[in-house]
Structures are given as structure tokens and as C-alpha cells.
Design a protein around this motif. Structure first.
Motif, PDB file in Angstrom:
ATOM      1  N   GLY A  84      -6.843   6.834   4.801  1.00 13.63           N
ATOM      2  CA  GLY A  84      -5.575   6.093   4.762  1.00 13.63           C
ATOM      3  C   GLY A  84      -4.772   6.293   3.501  1.00 13.63           C
ATOM      4  O   GLY A  84      -3.849   5.530   3.229  1.00 13.63           O
ATOM      5  N   HIS A  85      -5.104   7.307   2.717  1.00 15.49           N
ATOM      6  CA  HIS A  85      -4.367   7.555   1.466  1.00 15.49           C
ATOM      7  C   HIS A  85      -3.468   8.786   1.539  1.00 15.49           C
ATOM      8  O   HIS A  85      -2.404   8.813   0.928  1.00 15.49           O
ATOM      9  CB  HIS A  85      -5.341   7.731   0.296  1.00 15.49           C
ATOM     10  CG  HIS A  85      -6.034   6.464  -0.095  1.00 15.49           C
ATOM     11  ND1 HIS A  85      -5.747   5.789  -1.255  1.00 15.49           N
ATOM     12  CD2 HIS A  85      -6.977   5.740   0.532  1.00 15.49           C
ATOM     13  CE1 HIS A  85      -6.501   4.699  -1.333  1.00 15.49           C
ATOM     14  NE2 HIS A  85      -7.253   4.651  -0.253  1.00 15.49           N
ATOM     15  N   SER A  94     -11.561   8.290   0.855  1.00 14.21           N
ATOM     16  CA  SER A  94     -11.240   6.977   1.383  1.00 14.21           C
ATOM     17  C   SER A  94     -10.077   7.190   2.341  1.00 14.21           C
ATOM     18  O   SER A  94      -9.051   7.760   1.963  1.00 14.21           O
ATOM     19  CB  SER A  94     -10.841   6.025   0.252  1.00 14.21           C
ATOM     20  OG  SER A  94     -10.381   4.813   0.816  1.00 14.21           O
ATOM     21  N   SER A 123       0.458   8.756   2.549  1.00 12.19           N
ATOM     22  CA  SER A 123       1.379   8.199   1.549  1.00 12.19           C
ATOM     23  C   SER A 123       1.603   9.189   0.405  1.00 12.19           C
ATOM     24  O   SER A 123       2.726   9.324  -0.092  1.00 12.19           O
ATOM     25  CB  SER A 123       0.830   6.885   0.981  1.00 12.19           C
ATOM     26  OG  SER A 123       0.834   5.892   1.964  1.00 12.19           O
ATOM     27  N   LEU A 124       0.529   9.845  -0.010  1.00  7.15           N
ATOM     28  CA  LEU A 124       0.683  10.840  -1.083  1.00  7.15           C
ATOM     29  C   LEU A 124       1.615  11.958  -0.622  1.00  7.15           C
ATOM     30  O   LEU A 124       2.500  12.392  -1.364  1.00  7.15           O
ATOM     31  CB  LEU A 124      -0.685  11.418  -1.469  1.00  7.15           C
ATOM     32  CG  LEU A 124      -1.716  10.422  -2.011  1.00  7.15           C
ATOM     33  CD1 LEU A 124      -3.039  11.142  -2.302  1.00  7.15           C
ATOM     34  CD2 LEU A 124      -1.223   9.731  -3.272  1.00  7.15           C
ATOM     35  N   GLU A 126       1.862   1.646   7.640  1.00  7.52           N
ATOM     36  CA  GLU A 126       2.903   1.321   6.662  1.00  7.52           C
ATOM     37  C   GLU A 126       3.724   2.583   6.386  1.00  7.52           C
ATOM     38  O   GLU A 126       4.952   2.559   6.391  1.00  7.52           O
ATOM     39  CB  GLU A 126       2.292   0.815   5.339  1.00  7.52           C
ATOM     40  CG  GLU A 126       1.826  -0.628   5.376  1.00  7.52           C
ATOM     41  CD  GLU A 126       1.481  -1.167   3.976  1.00  7.52           C
ATOM     42  OE1 GLU A 126       1.789  -0.503   2.975  1.00  7.52           O
ATOM     43  OE2 GLU A 126       0.898  -2.266   3.904  1.00  7.52           O
ATOM     44  N   MET A 127       3.028   3.670   6.147  1.00  8.42           N
ATOM     45  CA  MET A 127       3.744   4.891   5.791  1.00  8.42           C
ATOM     46  C   MET A 127       4.415   5.531   7.001  1.00  8.42           C
ATOM     47  O   MET A 127       5.460   6.167   6.872  1.00  8.42           O
ATOM     48  CB  MET A 127       2.777   5.869   5.103  1.00  8.42           C
ATOM     49  CG  MET A 127       3.458   6.999   4.360  1.00  8.42           C
ATOM     50  SD  MET A 127       4.928   6.547   3.391  1.00  8.42           S
ATOM     51  CE  MET A 127       4.234   5.529   2.097  1.00  8.42           C
ATOM     52  N   GLY A 176       0.976   4.202  -2.875  1.00  5.35           N
ATOM     53  CA  GLY A 176       0.685   5.565  -2.414  1.00  5.35           C
ATOM     54  C   GLY A 176       1.872   6.487  -2.605  1.00  5.35           C
ATOM     55  O   GLY A 176       1.743   7.635  -3.053  1.00  5.35           O
ATOM     56  N   GLY A 219       2.246   9.856  -4.964  1.00  2.00           N
ATOM     57  CA  GLY A 219       2.702  11.166  -4.489  1.00  2.00           C
ATOM     58  C   GLY A 219       3.859  11.681  -5.341  1.00  2.00           C
ATOM     59  O   GLY A 219       3.909  12.866  -5.696  1.00  2.00           O
ATOM     60  N   GLN A 252       0.847  -1.198   0.000  1.00  3.14           N
ATOM     61  CA  GLN A 252       0.000   0.000   0.000  1.00  3.14           C
ATOM     62  C   GLN A 252       0.880   1.245   0.000  1.00  3.14           C
ATOM     63  O   GLN A 252       0.604   2.219  -0.692  1.00  3.14           O
ATOM     64  CB  GLN A 252      -0.925   0.005   1.213  1.00  3.14           C
ATOM     65  CG  GLN A 252      -1.896  -1.162   1.244  1.00  3.14           C
ATOM     66  CD  GLN A 252      -2.805  -1.080   2.461  1.00  3.14           C
ATOM     67  OE1 GLN A 252      -3.831  -0.422   2.426  1.00  3.14           O
ATOM     68  NE2 GLN A 252      -2.425  -1.725   3.535  1.00  3.14           N
ATOM     69  N   GLY A 264      -4.515   0.371   8.224  1.00  2.51           N
ATOM     70  CA  GLY A 264      -3.161  -0.184   8.210  1.00  2.51           C
ATOM     71  C   GLY A 264      -2.213   0.579   7.309  1.00  2.51           C
ATOM     72  O   GLY A 264      -1.015   0.676   7.597  1.00  2.51           O
ATOM     73  N   SER A 265      -2.737   1.141   6.210  1.00  3.02           N
ATOM     74  CA  SER A 265      -1.869   1.844   5.267  1.00  3.02           C
ATOM     75  C   SER A 265      -1.174   3.031   5.932  1.00  3.02           C
ATOM     76  O   SER A 265      -0.059   3.407   5.557  1.00  3.02           O
ATOM     77  CB  SER A 265      -2.676   2.316   4.056  1.00  3.02           C
ATOM     78  OG  SER A 265      -3.739   3.156   4.464  1.00  3.02           O
TER      79      SER A 265
END
Lengths: 305, 257
Positions: free
Chosen positions: B102-103, B100, B106-107, B140-141, A55, A59, A51, B136-137
Motif C-alpha cells: 500500500g505504499h 509493506s 503513492s510514491l 486514497e491514492m 506517501g 514520492g 496516508q 485503504g491507502s
């Protein structure tokens, strides 16, 4: 294919400082070492965190870069599916998701490593494009196409050691165009990816039993599908055979059948694919394909009983 | 801006008003006192509202800044309008499609990593919700970002202790303490009153800066309107005309008195 991909990615990165690669603890061999040594900042390993891989790549693309995200196909697509859908496709970003081991080529690793529905899943996403080259030469052209592509892409690769099939192809690779790789008349075989080798073997078997020359096409671009090119094929041949290493659901076979109906094609149409079942056979790649009926002699026998 | 959001709430039912009120000072502080701007108003810095359901807070700030027009906001979620319940990438001032959970983190980290690679001096700000940290994402980040040497990311968590179905501290008691977890993952952490612009500003500008910063901002869901504060139904509901009047009075007294 893996080594060809890394060699071309290195060349692309040398020519374009916007190219980078994000991996999730799986890295292509070959010239990736050279890539890492010359462009250490543009080689990113996020660890076993798919994930994060997608992601992060999204970015980077939002800052003008053109990242590739690379790992085993099942992990590259299914774990971070929503990141692919929302971050890459909804925002229409130029990120190539590279799936190594497309199809069931990781045979003995079992169902967790079999990408047998990848084309169907990725085809359903708006903005997504899909490339599945059939040999190292097409992988070279396909990797360049990905590096130039302005939107999200899924690049389905095999693994290593695939034979060259297209050295004498009568047509060049062109993104979005079905490609004749063996001339013929009357009968043709459509395929993509590693199993194209079987399609060519099948063509030779048919030539031996039926005479004449059987054509073969690489449908390397699964999305956008070359509807015009396929419609032309459906009207130019009496018999069209689709052979794919993918589930019967949502792959090339179903799409060609739909197209045949839409275009009023009159040819005989045969589609051979994996069944819509997980595979619990363990052995060489060929054994798994054969368990679902994908073997040149078996297919020949079904078409010409 | 609370009044403006309240106005819009009278036209549509889907607003997430309480979640917008809890992060309003956070978003406002980031835009107005943290993001750098040149004379023309352009900023090298980026803001991503990772908790996309708080969009009304972002829209209200963008309207005040003139980035989107009053017409845009008047047509929020209406035929012919272009602003949806969740921010949509490509619209003026909207740097990412969220909604959504959890994004956004990371971006933000991916942008900052690209800034490092391209030698750009830019900072990426993002606001997350506390419920979002259950994805969870995010973790991760959290693990990846400091390991990649990314420093110019400031993530602010809107800790209003409420998610759709109730109190976060009751649904997942082990979610707390948050700041300890942030530090354990290699980030710099700060804890502030999320309704104090001065406190948020100070926490960010006084950071060490050798690693990414995550601010645990204590907030009150529905802040500013007594009957909305910490009442789960206001996660999504819009006030009726009577409730609207009461809210106006309370906001006037608290913020414009």
C-alpha cells in the motif's frame, strides 16, 4: 506560529523551487494565500487522506523536491504513521511533517485532537528529527531549518497568537543546540513549544520567592537531542526543572533524567509533564494543563513546598 | 529467469516464489519494452515494485540487465549479501523500499506530480498485488491521483487471485470486479492476460493517456510450475530438491522447449 510558518514557507518557496506543501484539507492561514497564488502547482491538497499526503510527499522528495506535509498534529502523525516510518524515515527523505496544534492546545476538541505523545512516538523513529519552537520568532528560524534539512523532520507547532518570548534571548537559534533564552544562575528551567511561556512565568515566580536569577532554555530540537549542551547544563546548575506539554512517557523529562544518570550529574532534577492519561477536561488550554498539574503556582509549590 | 529464481530458491527458504512467477512477465515487459532507454541504457522512467514480496522477479530482470551482479543474486538473503526479501531503496535499480503493502502507488504518484511541477517527461511504472488493493491507502491514492492531473503513472495489478491465506475471490468476493472500480475512481482501466507480454505492452502503449492507467492483469500464482500454480503454500515456501528437479523440467518444457 501558524502565520509565521506560512510566511516563512512562502519566502522559502520563493527562493527554492523545490519547496512545496501537501495538505490534508487543513491549511495554514496568513500568507498561504500568497503561496497558492504564486505557486499554485506547489500547493497540493489531497483532501482528508493523510496516508496519501505522506506517501505523495515522499514520492515528490524522491524526485528531488523538499515538500512540507501539513495538517493537525494528531492526524499528521498517527493516521499515516507507517508512511512516516517507511516512506520518510526508512528511505531518509527530506520531508517536513508539520503538526499544527502540538500538545493539548486544541483543548475543547478533545482527545482525538490532543498530540500528547507525539515527541515520544517520533523520537523512536530512526532518521527522524524533531523541532518544537517556543514562539513565533523561533518558528521563523525553525521553518528555515526545516527547509534546509536533508532528512525527515517533525515540526511541532502551536496554533496562532502565541506571544514572542525570545526577542532578548542571549543566544541565537541553532538547530540541534539547546538555547538559553533567559540568563540566570543556580536554577534553570528547560522547556520547548508553547508551554515555554509557563516555564518563563515559573522562572519569575522562583526569582520572587528565592531571589537570584533563574535561567530558562528552549530545547527546541528534541531530536537529535543536544546531549553535550544538556550535560553542561546539568553540571552548571544546582537545580534543573524540566517542564513539557507532553506525556511523562518518552518526552524530554525522561531523556534528561537518563542523561543526568549517564553524565553523573549531581543537581536536583524536577520533571513536570502531562500524565500518561487521556484528558477529559474541557475548557481553555490552561485548564487542561492545570488538570495534569501544569500551572506555574502548582509547580512552584511542588519544588518549594 | 524462472530457472534463475528456482536456483536461488535452493539456497534460502524465504522467497515468495509463486508471487514472483505471477508477475514475472509484467516486470519483464515494463523493463524491457515499456521503459525508454538511451544508448547508455539510462531511462527517464521509473519502476517501483509496490508488491515488494515479488522482489525475485525484479532481481532476476535487474541481473539480466547487468544492473545487479550474479554475485548479488547468489548472496540473496545471505550474510555478506545486499539483496533482501524486499527491495531496499538505494540499491542499484531499486527506486523505493517496499515490502509493506500500500505504499508504492503513492510514491509513484508523488514522483509523477513532481515531474509535472518540474516539467520533466518521465513515466512511473508500478506493480501491485491484488491483496495489496485491500489496503485503504491504495484507494486514497486512487481517488487523489486523477484529481491532481497526474497522467504519467502506469499501475499494473497482478491479479493472481491469491493472497497469504487463500483465494482473494473467496476471502473478499466483493473485491471483484476490479476494472469497474478502477474506472469509478477516475483512472483509465485495461484488462489483460498478465502472462502475455504482447498484451501488457499493447494495453499500455495504446492507452488514451489523459489520466493515469491501471492495468488489471490476470495472472496465475506460481505460473510455470504445475504444483505451485494456485496453491497457497507456495506464497512463501521454497521447493525441496525433488520438487526443484520437477520444476526445472516443467519450465524447460514450457519456456525453453
Amino acid at each position: 506560529m501558524r502565520d509565521t510558518f506560512s510566511r516563512i514557507l512562502y519566502q522559502a518557496a520563493k527562493a527554492d523551487p523545490k519547496i512545496g506543501i501537501v495538505v490534508a484539507d487543513i491549511s495554514p492561514a496568513g500568507s498561504m494565500r500568497q503561496f497558492r497564488e504564486e505557486f499554485p502547482e506547489r500547493f497540493v491538497n489531497v483532501g482528508v487522506a493523510e496516508q496519501a499526503m505522506i506517501g505523495l510527499a515522499a514520492g515528490m522528495a524522491m524526485r528531488g523536491m523538499k515538500p512540507f506535509a501539513y495538517t493537525i498534529a494528531t492526524f499528521a502523525l498517527y493516521r499515516p504513521f507507517e508512511q512516516i516510518r517507511v516512506d520518510l524515515c526508512y528511505q531518509n527523505l527530506p520531508v517536513t511533517v508539520v503538526g499544527i496544534g502540538g500538545g493539548v492546545i486544541y483543548s475543547v476538541l478533545g482527545g482525538t485532537h490532543h498530540a500528547q505523545e507525539d515527541i515520544a512516538v517520533m523520537s523512536a523513529l530512526p532518521n527522524m528529527s524533531i523541532l518544537a519552537p517556543c514562539d513565533p520568532l523561533e518558528t521563523e528560524a525553525a521553518t528555515w531549518a526545516c527547509a534546509r534539512h536533508p532528512g525527515p523532520m517533525y515540526l511541532r507547532l502551536g496554533k496562532a497568537g502565541e506571544p514572542v518570548l525570545t526577542a532578548n534571548a542571549p543566544e541565537p537559534f541553532q538547530f540541534g543546540r539547546v538555547r538559553c533564552i533567559k540568563p540566570g544562575a543556580g536554577i534553570c528551567v528547560l522547556s520547548y513549544g508553547v508551554v515555554t511561556k509557563m516555564a518563563l512565568d515559573l522562572a519569575v515566580k522562583i526569582e520572587r520567592s528565592q531571589g537570584g536569577q533563574v535561567a530558562a532554555y528552549s530545547v527546541h530540537t528534541l531530536k537529535p537531542l543536544d546531549r553535550e549542551g544538556l550535560a553542561r547544563i546539568l553540571t552548571s546548575y544546582d537545580r534543573v526543572i524540566v517542564l513539557e506539554e507532553h506525556s511523562s512517557v518518552g518526552g524530554l523529562g525522561q531523556q534528561v533524567k537518563a542523561l543526568a544518570f549517564d553524565s553523573g550529574a549531581r543537581c536536583r532534577l524536577h520533571a513536570f509533564s502531562l500524565r500518561d492519561e487521556f484528558i477529559h477536561v474541557y475548557g481553555p488550554h490552561a485548564d487542561l494543563l492545570q488538570a495534569h498539574g501544569l500551572q506555574a503556582d502548582l509547580i512552584h509549590g511542588k519544588i518549594f513546598p | 529467469m524462472r530457472k534463475r529464481i528456482l536456483d536461488v530458491s535452493q539456497k534460502v527458504s524465504a522467497l515468495h516464489i509463486a508471487g514472483a512467477y505471477s508477475c514475472l512477465e509484467l516486470v519483464d515487459t515494463i523493463y524491457h519494452s515499456l521503459m525508454r532507454r538511451d544508448a547508455a541504457g539510462r531511462s527517464p522512467d521509473t519502476f517501483i515494485l509496490s508488491k515488494g514480496h515479488g522482489s525475485m522477479a525484479q532481481y532476476a530482470v535487474l541481473e539480466e540487465m547487468g544492473v545487479i551482479s550474479p554475485d548479488d543474486l547468489n548472496l540473496y538473503c545471505q550474510p555478506g549479501g545486499r539483496l533482501a526479501t524486499h527491495p531496499d531503496y538505494g540499491l542499484p535499480g531499486i527506486e523505493a523500499s517496499t515490502g509493506s503493502l500500500g505504499h508504492g502507488l503513492s510514491l509513484a504518484v508523488g514522483m509523477s506530480l513532481a515531474d509535472n511541477i518540474q516539467k520533466q517527461d518521465r513515466c512511473v511504472y508500478t506493480v501491485l498485488s491484488d491483496g495489496e488493493l485491500e489496503e485503504g491507502s491504495v484507494w486514497e491514492m486512487m481517488m487523489v491521483a486523477p484529481s491532481l492531473g497526474v497522467k504519467n503513472v502506469v499501475a499494473v495489478v497482478d491479479l493472481n487471485d491469491f493472497q497469504s491465506l487463500g483465494q482473494t475471490s473467496k476471502i473478499l468476493p466483493n473485491f471483484y470486479p476490479v476494472a469497474e472500480k478502477i474506472r469509478a475512481f477516475g483512472w483509465e482501466a485495461a484488462e489483460v492476460d498478465g502472462h502475455s507480454a504482447a498484451a501488457v505492452h499493447a494495453a499500455v502503449v495504446n492507452r488514451r493517456g489523459d489520466r493515469p492507467l491501471m492495468v488489471a492483469a490476470r495472472t496465475i500464482k506460481g505460473k510455470g510450475v504445475s504444483y505451485m500454480e494456485n496453491v497457497p503454500i507456495w506464497h512463501y515456501r521454497s521447493p525441496n530438491p525433488q520438487e526443484y528437479q520437477q520444476a526445472l523440467t516443467e519450465i524447460d518444457r514450457a519456456y525453453h522447449g
